[in-house]
Write an enzyme that holds these catalytic residues in place. Structure first.
Site, PDB file in Angstrom:
ATOM      1  N   ARG A 121     -28.226 -23.417 -59.523  1.00 17.13           N
ATOM      2  CA  ARG A 121     -28.770 -24.713 -59.096  1.00 17.13           C
ATOM      3  C   ARG A 121     -30.245 -24.585 -58.704  1.00 17.13           C
ATOM      4  O   ARG A 121     -31.053 -25.470 -58.990  1.00 17.13           O
ATOM      5  CB  ARG A 121     -27.953 -25.257 -57.922  1.00 17.13           C
ATOM      6  CG  ARG A 121     -26.589 -25.783 -58.366  1.00 17.13           C
ATOM      7  CD  ARG A 121     -25.793 -26.331 -57.213  1.00 17.13           C
ATOM      8  NE  ARG A 121     -26.482 -27.417 -56.530  1.00 17.13           N
ATOM      9  CZ  ARG A 121     -26.082 -27.914 -55.357  1.00 17.13           C
ATOM     10  NH1 ARG A 121     -25.006 -27.441 -54.763  1.00 17.13           N
ATOM     11  NH2 ARG A 121     -26.764 -28.901 -54.797  1.00 17.13           N
ATOM     12  N   VAL A 129     -31.064 -31.056 -51.332  1.00 20.15           N
ATOM     13  CA  VAL A 129     -31.383 -29.652 -51.045  1.00 20.15           C
ATOM     14  C   VAL A 129     -32.332 -29.109 -52.118  1.00 20.15           C
ATOM     15  O   VAL A 129     -32.521 -27.902 -52.229  1.00 20.15           O
ATOM     16  CB  VAL A 129     -30.079 -28.820 -50.966  1.00 20.15           C
ATOM     17  CG1 VAL A 129     -29.230 -29.249 -49.777  1.00 20.15           C
ATOM     18  CG2 VAL A 129     -29.257 -28.902 -52.258  1.00 20.15           C
ATOM     19  N   HIS A 134     -29.108 -31.618 -45.078  1.00 17.65           N
ATOM     20  CA  HIS A 134     -28.031 -30.781 -45.624  1.00 17.65           C
ATOM     21  C   HIS A 134     -28.520 -29.391 -46.016  1.00 17.65           C
ATOM     22  O   HIS A 134     -27.835 -28.686 -46.755  1.00 17.65           O
ATOM     23  CB  HIS A 134     -27.377 -31.487 -46.828  1.00 17.65           C
ATOM     24  CG  HIS A 134     -26.643 -32.728 -46.444  1.00 17.65           C
ATOM     25  ND1 HIS A 134     -26.154 -33.634 -47.362  1.00 17.65           N
ATOM     26  CD2 HIS A 134     -26.308 -33.213 -45.223  1.00 17.65           C
ATOM     27  CE1 HIS A 134     -25.550 -34.637 -46.713  1.00 17.65           C
ATOM     28  NE2 HIS A 134     -25.638 -34.402 -45.415  1.00 17.65           N
ATOM     29  N   CYS A 169     -28.533 -15.667 -42.444  1.00 18.01           N
ATOM     30  CA  CYS A 169     -27.624 -14.556 -42.148  1.00 18.01           C
ATOM     31  C   CYS A 169     -26.340 -15.094 -41.506  1.00 18.01           C
ATOM     32  O   CYS A 169     -26.406 -15.890 -40.568  1.00 18.01           O
ATOM     33  CB  CYS A 169     -28.310 -13.556 -41.215  1.00 18.01           C
ATOM     34  SG  CYS A 169     -27.202 -12.207 -40.758  1.00 18.01           S
ATOM     35  N   CYS A 173     -29.209  -9.397 -44.965  1.00 15.50           N
ATOM     36  CA  CYS A 173     -30.192  -9.679 -43.909  1.00 15.50           C
ATOM     37  C   CYS A 173     -31.043  -8.430 -43.664  1.00 15.50           C
ATOM     38  O   CYS A 173     -30.505  -7.324 -43.490  1.00 15.50           O
ATOM     39  CB  CYS A 173     -29.460 -10.077 -42.630  1.00 15.50           C
ATOM     40  SG  CYS A 173     -30.557 -10.361 -41.235  1.00 15.50           S
ATOM     41  N   CYS A 209     -30.220  -7.307 -39.663  1.00 18.91           N
ATOM     42  CA  CYS A 209     -28.952  -6.716 -39.218  1.00 18.91           C
ATOM     43  C   CYS A 209     -28.085  -6.200 -40.367  1.00 18.91           C
ATOM     44  O   CYS A 209     -27.030  -5.600 -40.120  1.00 18.91           O
ATOM     45  CB  CYS A 209     -28.169  -7.718 -38.373  1.00 18.91           C
ATOM     46  SG  CYS A 209     -27.487  -9.085 -39.315  1.00 18.91           S
ATOM     47  N   THR A 244     -28.790 -43.137 -52.464  1.00 20.19           N
ATOM     48  CA  THR A 244     -27.611 -42.462 -51.882  1.00 20.19           C
ATOM     49  C   THR A 244     -26.396 -43.379 -51.954  1.00 20.19           C
ATOM     50  O   THR A 244     -26.523 -44.586 -51.765  1.00 20.19           O
ATOM     51  CB  THR A 244     -27.842 -42.011 -50.419  1.00 20.19           C
ATOM     52  OG1 THR A 244     -26.620 -41.429 -49.929  1.00 20.19           O
ATOM     53  CG2 THR A 244     -28.277 -43.143 -49.497  1.00 20.19           C
ATOM     54  N   ASN A 278     -31.225 -48.876 -55.181  1.00 21.63           N
ATOM     55  CA  ASN A 278     -30.075 -48.213 -55.830  1.00 21.63           C
ATOM     56  C   ASN A 278     -29.571 -49.130 -56.935  1.00 21.63           C
ATOM     57  O   ASN A 278     -29.356 -50.322 -56.702  1.00 21.63           O
ATOM     58  CB  ASN A 278     -28.956 -47.975 -54.798  1.00 21.63           C
ATOM     59  CG  ASN A 278     -27.927 -46.963 -55.266  1.00 21.63           C
ATOM     60  OD1 ASN A 278     -27.478 -47.015 -56.406  1.00 21.63           O
ATOM     61  ND2 ASN A 278     -27.561 -46.053 -54.392  1.00 21.63           N
ATOM     62  N   ALA A 316     -35.208 -45.490 -58.700  1.00 16.55           N
ATOM     63  CA  ALA A 316     -36.179 -45.104 -57.681  1.00 16.55           C
ATOM     64  C   ALA A 316     -37.597 -44.983 -58.238  1.00 16.55           C
ATOM     65  O   ALA A 316     -38.549 -45.535 -57.680  1.00 16.55           O
ATOM     66  CB  ALA A 316     -35.750 -43.777 -57.052  1.00 16.55           C
TER      67      ALA A 316
END
Ligand code: OAD
Length: 268
Positions: A73, A106, A134, A142, A168, A171, A209, A234, A252
């Protein structure tokens, strides 16, 4: 003047009259950039069952598969570009300084639009950067200490173990995509900030949305309850349509730029 032109003119007037504006976006704002939406016929979730991939359980069961899906993605959206809607929103946010973008996406396209608009305008990009409700495809987190890693550069590959899972640096535990998965709560500080700006806004512009996922879907109602206006862009009707002052049944990229430049409508 046709009814769509009248609605665009009315919406454009509300945008120019508003002092504090919040723009809430979903997958539809990126559809014309070539990023698939979640629930449409070509939606991402049609080809991949979310419960297989976008859950903490899936990650515990098969972290490599989950990372492969997110890497795919991230690659897909890296090849896409912000469209005219992202650019108009970013330019307005940067110029006004009183417009906050809240996005469920995202894909990083609002941020990229803000960086390029700011460069064009010779201004600071910060006011154009969205609150990402989101999470982001371009960050890992991590599972143990919560440190975050930016996946924009080559850094991610420097930290991958023999199994292909990023680790990570601090750690040594597994990194996971910094994304809100099904069954998980949104980051409290991001959510509080979103509700705060929505409650203070004179106008909430809702773009692309389905407004089916809570608590984000209730943000336009928060602006409305505070006495603000609501505009929806929309092609389809959604739960937001019932509280919108103006519903623009358009894509849009074709209509959002008109809302931020009323001069284009003068005389029409
Ligand atoms: P959806 O796929 O549910 O909805 C996309 C919306 O965009 C639909 O209402 C379409 O009608 C509209 N749309 C399609 N093309 C458009 C265009 N060119 N211009 C304007 N609108 C257009 O996506 P979201 O509402 O973003 O959460 O989904 C919300 C959340 O559901 C996602 O963030 C994701 C998913 O579960 C997480 O992953 C946590």
């Amino acid at each position: 003047m046709g009814s769509i032109e009248r609605s665009v003119r009315r919406a454009s007037q509300l945008v120019s009259e508003a002092d504090r504006v919040v723009v809430l976006t979903g997958a539809g704002v990126s559809a014309e950039s070539g990023v698939p939406t979640f629930r449409g016929t070509e939606g991402l979730w049609r080809r991949y069952r979310p419960e297989e991939l976008a859950t903490p359980e899936a990650f515990s069961h098969d972290p490599k598969l989950v990372w492969e899906w997110y890497d795919w993605r991230r690659q897909l959206v890296s090849e896409c570009h912000p469209n005219a809607a992202h650019t108009a929103i970013a330019a307005s946010a940067i110029q006004r300084g009183t417009l906050q973008v809240l996005t469920q996406n995202v894909d990083g396209l609002h941020s990229r639009a803000a960086l390029s608009s700011a460069a064009d305008l010779g201004l600071d990009p910060s006011p154009g950067l969205p609150l990402e409700l989101h999470g982001s495809l371009f960050r890992a987190r991590c599972v143990s200490c919560g440190s975050r890693l930016d996946l924009q550069g080559a850094a991610a590959h420097d930290h991958v173990d023999n199994e292909g899972i990023p680790r990570c640096e601090g750690c040594g535990e597994m990194l996971r995509p910094d994304i809100v998965w099904f069954g998980e709560a949104l980051d409290r500080s991001v959510l509080d900030a979103a509700f705060e700006v929505a409650s203070q806004a004179d106008l909430c512009l809702v773009v692309g949305t389905s407004a089916l996922v809570q608590p984000t879907a209730s943000l336009p109602g928060v602006t409305r309850s505070g006495g603000g206006r609501v505009i929806e862009v929309n092609p389809e009707s959604t739960p937001v349509s019932a509280i919108a002052d103006v519903s623009l049944r358009s894509s849009a990229a074709s209509v959002v730029p008109l809302l931020f430049d009323g001069r284009e409508l003068s005389g029409s």
